[in-house]
Design a protein around this motif. Structure first.
Motif, PDB file in Angstrom:
ATOM      1  N   THR A 190       0.737  -1.027  -0.502  1.00 46.80           N
ATOM      2  CA  THR A 190       0.380   0.175   0.227  1.00 46.80           C
ATOM      3  C   THR A 190       0.741   0.834   0.147  1.00 46.80           C
ATOM      4  OG1 THR A 190      -0.059   0.464   1.895  1.00 46.80           O
ATOM      5  CG2 THR A 190      -1.657  -1.443   0.836  1.00 46.80           C
ATOM      6  N   ARG A 191       0.915   1.887  -0.246  1.00 52.26           N
ATOM      7  CA  ARG A 191       1.205   3.632  -0.090  1.00 52.26           C
ATOM      8  C   ARG A 191       1.446   3.566   1.618  1.00 52.26           C
ATOM      9  NH1 ARG A 191       1.136   9.389   1.157  1.00 52.26           N
ATOM     10  NH2 ARG A 191       1.443  10.501  -0.693  1.00 52.26           N
ATOM     11  N   GLU A 192       1.217   3.827   2.393  1.00 52.91           N
ATOM     12  CA  GLU A 192       1.732   4.113   3.596  1.00 52.91           C
ATOM     13  C   GLU A 192       2.283   2.534   3.535  1.00 52.91           C
ATOM     14  OE1 GLU A 192       1.714   5.612   7.210  1.00 52.91           O
ATOM     15  OE2 GLU A 192       0.450   6.519   5.092  1.00 52.91           O
ATOM     16  N   GLN A 193       2.212   1.369   3.162  1.00 57.61           N
ATOM     17  CA  GLN A 193       3.278   0.813   3.525  1.00 57.61           C
ATOM     18  C   GLN A 193       4.966   0.746   2.554  1.00 57.61           C
ATOM     19  OE1 GLN A 193       1.320  -2.891   1.724  1.00 57.61           O
ATOM     20  NE2 GLN A 193       1.066  -3.828   4.254  1.00 57.61           N
ATOM     21  N   ASP A 206       5.901   3.939   4.413  1.00 48.55           N
ATOM     22  CA  ASP A 206       7.597   3.406   5.897  1.00 48.55           C
ATOM     23  C   ASP A 206       8.838   3.309   5.348  1.00 48.55           C
ATOM     24  OD1 ASP A 206       5.095   3.305   7.910  1.00 48.55           O
ATOM     25  OD2 ASP A 206       4.598   2.206   7.396  1.00 48.55           O
TER      26      ASP A 206
END
Length: 149
Positions: free
Chosen positions: A120-123, A126
């Motif tokens: 995902t974008r968040e992963q 990170d």
């Protein structure tokens, strides 16, 4: 700001593969945290494009690259630095070859390439945040007076 050779560092070049992620992130951190008397630049071995994830992570820390675009080492106007920090193997080898017998410190700070992260974008973000933390940690180890911006 003593260098490991005992001299003062007045100019630093951060060098990586494409000057898209690692070296511009280090440049932004250095410009915010080091005295304004220290000249800081970054460049790449190959041509690259600006990475928007770098902008996102830097903005989380109140930093930005402004209108800065990736640049090649060969295009630098000034090629004398007290310290060259390489952040990818290809950059390290190029720096060693380019500097030859010049009196310059070259340090290898191996850093992961977060652009290979998936998910995902968040992963993915990170992975870029992890890179930021690693760079900050290396700054703290290299420059004891360093304070994260």
């Amino acid at each position: 700001m003593p260098g490991s050779s005992g001299g003062r560092i007045s100019s630093i070049l951060f060098l990586c593969g494409m000057n898209s992620i690692r070296s511009p992130m280090a440049e932004a951190i250095a410009k915010a945290a080091l005295p304004p008397t220290v000249y800081v630049a970054s460049a790449g071995v190959r041509a690259g494009e600006r990475d928007p994830f770098v902008d996102s992570v830097l903005s989380e820390h109140g930093l930005d690259l402004g209108t800065r675009r990736p640049q090649l080492y060969d295009d630098l106007e000034d090629d004398y630095f007290d310290l060259i920090v390489t952040m990818a193997p290809e950059a390290h080898h190029m720096a060693l070859d380019a500097m030859g017998t010049q009196s310059v410190e070259i340090e290898f700070w191996p850093m992961p390439d977060p652009s290979v992260a998936t998910g995902t974008r968040e992963q993915i973000l990170d992975a870029y945040r992890d890179l930021y933390r690693r760079i900050v940690k290396r700054f703290g180890e290299r420059f004891p007076a360093f304070r994260e911006p």
